[in-house]
Design a protein around this motif. Structure first.
Motif, PDB file in Angstrom:
ATOM      1  N   VAL A 103       0.885  -1.013   0.062  1.00 43.40           N
ATOM      2  CA  VAL A 103       0.154   0.096  -0.036  1.00 43.40           C
ATOM      3  C   VAL A 103       0.739   1.133   0.033  1.00 43.40           C
ATOM      4  CG1 VAL A 103      -0.113   0.157   2.512  1.00 43.40           C
ATOM      5  CG2 VAL A 103      -2.064   1.061   1.166  1.00 43.40           C
ATOM      6  N   SER A 104       0.231   2.368  -0.647  1.00 40.77           N
ATOM      7  CA  SER A 104       1.274   3.704  -0.575  1.00 40.77           C
ATOM      8  C   SER A 104       0.510   4.743   0.309  1.00 40.77           C
ATOM      9  CB  SER A 104       1.632   3.994  -1.807  1.00 40.77           C
ATOM     10  OG  SER A 104       0.408   4.272  -2.974  1.00 40.77           O
ATOM     11  N   PHE A 105       1.263   5.737   0.854  1.00 43.61           N
ATOM     12  CA  PHE A 105       0.800   6.726   1.575  1.00 43.61           C
ATOM     13  C   PHE A 105       1.430   8.034   1.040  1.00 43.61           C
ATOM     14  CE2 PHE A 105       0.171   2.914   4.260  1.00 43.61           C
ATOM     15  CZ  PHE A 105      -1.159   3.270   4.997  1.00 43.61           C
ATOM     16  N   ALA A 106       0.613   8.934   1.247  1.00 45.40           N
ATOM     17  CA  ALA A 106       1.326  10.108   1.109  1.00 45.40           C
ATOM     18  C   ALA A 106       2.680  10.413   1.847  1.00 45.40           C
ATOM     19  CB  ALA A 106       0.295  11.482   1.406  1.00 45.40           C
ATOM     20  N   PRO A 107       3.366  11.265   1.167  1.00 45.19           N
ATOM     21  CA  PRO A 107       5.027  11.295   1.935  1.00 45.19           C
ATOM     22  C   PRO A 107       4.940  11.419   3.406  1.00 45.19           C
ATOM     23  CG  PRO A 107       4.905  12.437  -0.279  1.00 45.19           C
ATOM     24  CD  PRO A 107       3.589  12.094   0.179  1.00 45.19           C
ATOM     25  N   GLU A 108       3.973  12.432   3.823  1.00 46.14           N
ATOM     26  CA  GLU A 108       4.167  12.706   5.424  1.00 46.14           C
ATOM     27  C   GLU A 108       3.545  11.707   6.253  1.00 46.14           C
ATOM     28  OE1 GLU A 108       0.225  14.541   3.524  1.00 46.14           O
ATOM     29  OE2 GLU A 108       2.282  14.253   2.937  1.00 46.14           O
ATOM     30  N   HIS A 109       2.522  10.978   5.782  1.00 46.17           N
ATOM     31  CA  HIS A 109       1.971   9.815   6.369  1.00 46.17           C
ATOM     32  C   HIS A 109       2.979   8.765   6.370  1.00 46.17           C
ATOM     33  CE1 HIS A 109      -2.277  11.401   5.626  1.00 46.17           C
ATOM     34  NE2 HIS A 109      -1.658  11.921   6.661  1.00 46.17           N
ATOM     35  N   ALA A 110       3.628   8.416   5.013  1.00 44.99           N
ATOM     36  CA  ALA A 110       4.754   7.474   5.099  1.00 44.99           C
ATOM     37  C   ALA A 110       5.813   7.604   6.131  1.00 44.99           C
ATOM     38  CB  ALA A 110       5.082   7.326   3.720  1.00 44.99           C
ATOM     39  N   SER A 111       6.343   8.741   6.199  1.00 44.67           N
ATOM     40  CA  SER A 111       7.345   9.222   7.238  1.00 44.67           C
ATOM     41  C   SER A 111       6.770   8.828   8.553  1.00 44.67           C
ATOM     42  CB  SER A 111       7.612  10.678   6.977  1.00 44.67           C
ATOM     43  OG  SER A 111       8.827  10.847   7.821  1.00 44.67           O
ATOM     44  N   TYR A 112       5.684   9.247   9.000  1.00 45.90           N
ATOM     45  CA  TYR A 112       5.145   9.192  10.193  1.00 45.90           C
ATOM     46  C   TYR A 112       4.843   7.725  10.780  1.00 45.90           C
ATOM     47  CZ  TYR A 112       1.386   8.290  13.606  1.00 45.90           C
ATOM     48  OH  TYR A 112       0.447   7.927  14.717  1.00 45.90           O
ATOM     49  N   LEU A 113       4.553   6.693   9.647  1.00 42.45           N
ATOM     50  CA  LEU A 113       4.428   5.301   9.883  1.00 42.45           C
ATOM     51  C   LEU A 113       5.561   4.604  10.094  1.00 42.45           C
ATOM     52  CD1 LEU A 113       1.452   4.703   7.373  1.00 42.45           C
ATOM     53  CD2 LEU A 113       1.243   4.780   9.896  1.00 42.45           C
ATOM     54  N   GLN A 114       6.777   5.290   8.992  1.00 42.42           N
ATOM     55  CA  GLN A 114       8.033   4.502   9.336  1.00 42.42           C
ATOM     56  C   GLN A 114       8.602   4.700  10.942  1.00 42.42           C
ATOM     57  OE1 GLN A 114      10.816   4.771   6.096  1.00 42.42           O
ATOM     58  NE2 GLN A 114      12.655   4.645   7.520  1.00 42.42           N
ATOM     59  N   GLN A 115       8.295   6.068  11.249  1.00 46.07           N
ATOM     60  CA  GLN A 115       8.761   6.223  12.655  1.00 46.07           C
ATOM     61  C   GLN A 115       8.150   5.246  13.609  1.00 46.07           C
ATOM     62  OE1 GLN A 115      11.804   8.035  12.465  1.00 46.07           O
ATOM     63  NE2 GLN A 115      11.072   8.856  14.247  1.00 46.07           N
ATOM     64  N   ARG A 116       6.966   4.966  13.473  1.00 44.07           N
ATOM     65  CA  ARG A 116       6.116   4.338  14.296  1.00 44.07           C
ATOM     66  C   ARG A 116       6.398   2.930  14.431  1.00 44.07           C
ATOM     67  NH1 ARG A 116       2.743   4.365  18.149  1.00 44.07           N
ATOM     68  NH2 ARG A 116       0.714   3.858  17.342  1.00 44.07           N
ATOM     69  N   PHE A 117       7.020   2.352  13.195  1.00 42.59           N
ATOM     70  CA  PHE A 117       7.337   0.913  13.276  1.00 42.59           C
ATOM     71  C   PHE A 117       8.614   0.759  13.901  1.00 42.59           C
ATOM     72  CE2 PHE A 117       9.357  -2.467  11.081  1.00 42.59           C
ATOM     73  CZ  PHE A 117       8.331  -3.518  11.306  1.00 42.59           C
ATOM     74  N   TYR A 118       9.611   1.783  13.381  1.00 45.33           N
ATOM     75  CA  TYR A 118      11.017   1.530  13.821  1.00 45.33           C
ATOM     76  C   TYR A 118      11.524   1.844  15.164  1.00 45.33           C
ATOM     77  CZ  TYR A 118      12.402  -0.565   9.283  1.00 45.33           C
ATOM     78  OH  TYR A 118      12.576  -1.664   8.217  1.00 45.33           O
ATOM     79  N   ARG A 119      10.634   2.952  15.639  1.00 43.90           N
ATOM     80  CA  ARG A 119      10.961   3.736  16.579  1.00 43.90           C
ATOM     81  C   ARG A 119       9.569   3.912  17.358  1.00 43.90           C
ATOM     82  NH1 ARG A 119      14.189   7.147  13.396  1.00 43.90           N
ATOM     83  NH2 ARG A 119      16.468   6.856  14.213  1.00 43.90           N
ATOM     84  N   PRO A 120       8.745   2.771  17.849  1.00 38.95           N
ATOM     85  CA  PRO A 120       7.514   2.742  18.661  1.00 38.95           C
ATOM     86  C   PRO A 120       7.966   3.327  20.166  1.00 38.95           C
ATOM     87  CG  PRO A 120       8.329   0.492  18.520  1.00 38.95           C
ATOM     88  CD  PRO A 120       9.380   1.267  17.427  1.00 38.95           C
TER      89      PRO A 120
END
Length: 327
Positions: free
Chosen positions: A182-199
């Motif tokens: 699935v793809s997300f808008a850039p700001e959402h993609a960045s937020y989600l990556q943070q949530r995954f790797y830095r919960p």
């Protein structure tokens, strides 16, 4: 000359000469075992988690992010108990086919992320093991909590409110994005990556909840699965209003069915699900008003068994309750 087990430990995981170990670490890395001095006024809380490449993180992920994620998800278990982290051990399994230089680069990055997280949460690496095999990270956390104050799964009562901290579904959405599903808008993609790797382990919230919650559990395998464990331990059931699930802007941009699915069944959120008796809700409201905790009411505890979801007054059913390790 190839780096052996002890060279890797000495070079990448032992404290630097200018890093002073806390007084509680009597003997740290370098012997057959560590010696620590717990606070005699506290009880020890011990938790352990294992992360396997391509199961809990992509095998080609940045090792520094893997180091951070590995410690953070283990800290979440202490948060769910209302404990304060103190020490941890690390068992690291590295693929034997990796060339020497690749192994050194990976371990260097991993140790940077691990140490940065340990400093941020004031906990000390006191020992562990390295071996050869499929890429695996196993951490054992040790924390402390005042006697009788630990949060447990078995304290819920009928009519308690069910709440969760912050937002749900981000972990599953992030993993789907990392896999290219699935793809997300850039700001959402960045937020989600943070949530995954830095919960964010909810350690401060866990401490606040020691005086408020009747039971608690962290959400690693999905809300339905983990709330189900809490209900089973308390020998009760829960009714959840799906419309009250707290969602991030990233998930609000998705079709409701997909967002609800990830919020209910997706793992890797590392939020807390907890219960509060009606007479303790004013205390929770004060904690919310002071910024000590961010939580949403999503349901109630009732008699029976299992977790039951409703949407607009009608049963809301999903085919799968959450992640299972042996399916």
């Amino acid at each position: 000359m190839a780096a052996g087990e002890f060279e890797l430990i000495d070079h990448y995981f032992k404290p630097a000469p200018d890093e002073l170990a806390p007084d509680s670490v009597v003997l740290g890395i370098g012997d057959d075992g560590a010696i620590v001095q717990p606070d005699p006024a506290q009880q020890l809380v011990v938790a352990a988690d294992t992360l396997v490449a391509d199961v809990h993180f992509p095998a080609d992920a940045d090792p520094e992010l893997v180091g951070e994620r590995s410690l953070r998800v283990n800290l979440s278990d202490l948060a769910a108990m209302g404990a304060t982290p103190a020490w941890f051990t690390l068992s690291l399994t590295l693929p034997p086919q990796w060339p020497e230089e690749a192994r050194r680069r990976w371990v260097a990055g991993f140790s940077r992320g691990l140490k940065a997280c340990a400093r941020a949460y004031d906990c000390s690496l006191i020992g562990g093991d390295t071996t050869s095999g499929p890429l695996t990270v196993a951490i054992q956390m040790l924390g402390q909590v005042p006697p009788g104050k630990a949060l447990r799964r078995d304290g819920a009562a009928v009519d308690d409110f069910v709440l969760v901290t912050h937002r749900l579904g981000d972990g599953a959405a992030a993993l789907a994005a990392l896999k290219g599903e699935v793809s997300f808008a850039p700001e959402h993609a960045s937020y989600l990556q943070q949530r995954f790797y830095r919960p964010e382990p909810r350690l401060l919230e866990g401490i606040v909840l020691r005086e408020i919650a009747s039971s608690a559990q962290d959400i690693s395998d999905g809300l339905l699965a983990d709330l189900g464990h809490l209900c089973a331990a308390s020998d009760l059931a829960a009714e959840i209003d799906v419309a009250q699930l707290p969602l991030s802007r990233a998930l609000e941009a998705l079709p409701c069915e997909q967002a609800y699915h990830w919020a209910l069944t997706g793992g890797d959120d590392y939020e807390l699900v907890f219960t509060v008796a009606p007479d303790k809700m004013p205390l929770l409201a004060m904690a919310q008003a002071s910024g000590e905790i961010d939580a949403s009411v999503i349901g109630r505890i009732v008699t029976g068994a299992g977790v039951h979801c409703e949407l607009d007054g009608k049963p809301y059913r999903l085919a799968r309750a959450g992640y299972r390790h042996f399916e």
